[in-house]
Design an enzyme around this catalytic site. Sequence first.
Site, PDB file in Angstrom:
ATOM      1  N   ASP A 194       6.682  -7.174  -3.253  1.00 37.90           N
ATOM      2  CA  ASP A 194       6.996  -5.867  -2.270  1.00 37.90           C
ATOM      3  C   ASP A 194       8.351  -5.843  -2.001  1.00 37.90           C
ATOM      4  OD1 ASP A 194       7.176  -4.206  -0.126  1.00 37.90           O
ATOM      5  OD2 ASP A 194       5.299  -4.308   0.467  1.00 37.90           O
ATOM      6  N   HIS A 195       8.889  -4.914  -2.605  1.00 42.78           N
ATOM      7  CA  HIS A 195      10.382  -4.878  -2.547  1.00 42.78           C
ATOM      8  C   HIS A 195      10.976  -4.808  -1.325  1.00 42.78           C
ATOM      9  CE1 HIS A 195      10.603  -0.621  -2.887  1.00 42.78           C
ATOM     10  NE2 HIS A 195      11.828  -0.672  -2.668  1.00 42.78           N
ATOM     11  N   HIS A 257       4.384  -1.598   1.888  1.00 40.63           N
ATOM     12  CA  HIS A 257       5.764  -1.471   2.554  1.00 40.63           C
ATOM     13  C   HIS A 257       5.787  -1.390   4.055  1.00 40.63           C
ATOM     14  CE1 HIS A 257       7.105  -1.156  -1.428  1.00 40.63           C
ATOM     15  NE2 HIS A 257       7.179  -0.070  -1.472  1.00 40.63           N
TER      16      HIS A 257
HETATM   17  C1  BG6 Z   1       8.262   2.342  -4.163  1.00 39.36           C
HETATM   18  C2  BG6 Z   1       7.458   3.742  -4.009  1.00 39.36           C
HETATM   19  O1  BG6 Z   1       7.454   1.432  -3.666  1.00 39.36           O
HETATM   20  O2  BG6 Z   1       9.230   2.445  -2.901  1.00 39.36           O
HETATM   21  C3  BG6 Z   1       8.096   4.901  -4.088  1.00 39.36           C
HETATM   22  O3  BG6 Z   1       6.356   3.523  -5.246  1.00 39.36           O
HETATM   23  C4  BG6 Z   1       9.112   4.832  -3.038  1.00 39.36           C
HETATM   24  O4  BG6 Z   1       7.313   5.889  -4.191  1.00 39.36           O
HETATM   25  C5  BG6 Z   1       9.967   3.680  -3.019  1.00 39.36           C
HETATM   26  O5  BG6 Z   1      10.046   5.985  -3.285  1.00 39.36           O
HETATM   27  C6  BG6 Z   1      10.925   3.527  -1.848  1.00 39.36           C
HETATM   28  O6  BG6 Z   1      11.642   2.551  -1.927  1.00 39.36           O
HETATM   29  P1  BG6 Z   1      13.200   2.479  -1.151  1.00 39.36           P
HETATM   30  O7  BG6 Z   1      13.692   1.294  -1.556  1.00 39.36           O
HETATM   31  O8  BG6 Z   1      13.873   3.457  -1.725  1.00 39.36           O
HETATM   32  O9  BG6 Z   1      12.909   2.645   0.341  1.00 39.36           O
END
Ligand code: BG6
Length: 501
Positions: A194-195, A257
Site C-alpha cells: 500500500d504505497h 489507503h
Molecule cells: C492509487 C489509486 O492507489 O492511489 C489512484 O489507485 C490514486 O486512483 C492514487 O490516484 C493516489 O496516490 P497519491 O500518492 O497520488 O496520493
Amino acid sequence: MSETQSKPDDGSSESQSAFVPVEAFDLVVFGGTGDLARRKLIPSLYHRFCDGQIPENSRIVGTSRSDRSGIEYRKIISKAYKEFSSGDDYDTSCWDDFEQMVDYVPLDVADKDADWKSLGKALSKNKERIRVFYLAVPPELFVGICQGLKAAGLVTKNSRVVLEKPLGTDYDSAKSINEGVRAVFDENRIYRIDHYLGKETVQNLLVLRFGNILLEPLWSNRAIDHIEITAAESIGVGGRGAYYDGAGALRDMVQNHLLQLLCLTAMETPASLDADDVRTEKLKVLRALRPITSENAANHTVRGQYARGKVNDEVMADYLTDVGVDFSETETFVAIKAHIDNWRWAGVPIYLRTGKRMATRRSDIVIQFKPVPHSVFGDTHLNANRLVIRLQPDEAVRLWLEIKEPGAGGMRLKTVPLNLTYADNFTVRYPDAYERLLMDVVRGNLSLFMRGDEVEAAWKWVDSILAAWGESEQRLELYQAGQDGPEEAHDMLSRYGHKWV
Ligand code: BG6
C-alpha cells in the site's frame, strides 16, 4: 523496522540521511511496461541506484507479453522517465550505468505453454541471491504467476513476491488470492504494497504518536471529539477508466489507503516496530470497525460522481465522458462516518472522505479535540484545539491553540497554529513512497506491508458497505468537478454538529 535513529536537536535545520547499501538482488517486474513500472518502480530504482544504495551487479528484468529486445525496453523506460519526472534530476551518466542492470524478457503469463525458462536465464546463477518478483499486474494473474514461477523452479529460498493493489475485489477474492499465493510463498515472503505506507508523512504518524509523550494521554475519547481523514485529488480517472469503472472510490482508495491511515491513527501502541507487532495492532482496529448496514448507510455514507466543472479555471469533462460510457453508477467520491467499537474510541466518529476531481490535491488527518470543560473567559468564544497532519502536498503538522492576543484591549483570544512545515525544517529530497518500499522488500523488512489477515479484514468492512449500498439502493450524488464533493457530504457532518476542515 530498520533505520530508526534519532538525532539530538543541535539547533541546525539541516537533516542528513545516509543510504546503507542493500545486498545485490534480482528483481523481476511483471507488468514491466505498465504505468506503475514506468512512472514509479523504474524511477524509484534509478534514484536509489544513483544514491549508491543498489549494487551495480543487481539485475532488473522487465517482463510483459510483447516481444521486444532489452534495448527497446531500455528506450521505453528512459523516455518514460524523462516524460514523468521533472527532468531536473536526469543524470545521463548515472542513467547509463543504471541501464546496464536492466533487461527484458517477453513472457505471456496467461499462456499455459509460456516459456518461463528464458526468464530463469536472465536471472543470476547464484541461487542464494535475493530474488524479488514484483507483480504489477491485475490481481486475477497473481496466483497463476506464482504457480508459473514455482513450476519453472524459479522460487528459491531467498525469493519474495510483491503484490500490487488492488488485492482482489472483495473479501472472497482476496482470500482466494491469499491462499493461492501462500501455496507458493510463505506469508513472511509476501509483500502486499500500500504505497501510502511508504510516504514520509505517513511513517511520521508512528513517530508523532509513539515518540512524543504529549499526545498519548489525550489520544482517546476522553479528549478527542472526532477525527477526519481526507484524501482529495484534483485529477480525474485519466487513462484508467476501464479499471476504475469496475472499482470505484471505495475499493480504489478506502479499502487500502484510507483504512491504513485510520489504523495508524487509531491503533494501540505496538510492543515494538517489528512487522507483526504493528500489523497485529492494525488488525485489531479493522476488526473493531462497526459494519455499515442498509439501515444506517444513508446516514453514514455518501457516494458521489463528478460532473463537468472547473478545476483551477480549466473546464473538466464529466466522469462518463472521461470513461467513455453513457451510463455508470460508479462512485468517484465517498464519505463515511465510521466508528471503532473499542474502549479508546467509543463515541468518537471518524469521518473518511476521498474523491477525484476535487478542488485541490490534499491529504489530511484532522484530530479535533473537545472544548475545555469549563471556560473562565466569560462570553468569549473559545475554539477547541485541533491537530492537523498534512500528509501531502506541503507536508506539515499544525497544532491549533488558543492564545492571548498581545496588546491592549482586554483578554482577547486568538486561535493560532504551532506550525511545523517540512519545507522549513528539512532539506532532504523527499523520496517517492516506492523507493523506501522497494528497498524494504530487498532488506526483508515487512513492517510497511499488509499481512493477509489485515487485507481480508479491510475487505470485510468494505463489503459491508457495498452490500448496504446495494440493499438500500443508495443514491449517487453528482458534484461539479472542482467542488469538495457533493453537498450531501457536508450535510452528513452537519447532522452530527461537525464540519469538514
Ligand atoms: C492509487 C489509486 O492507489 O492511489 C489512484 O489507485 C490514486 O486512483 C492514487 O490516484 C493516489 O496516490 P497519491 O500518492 O497520488 O496520493
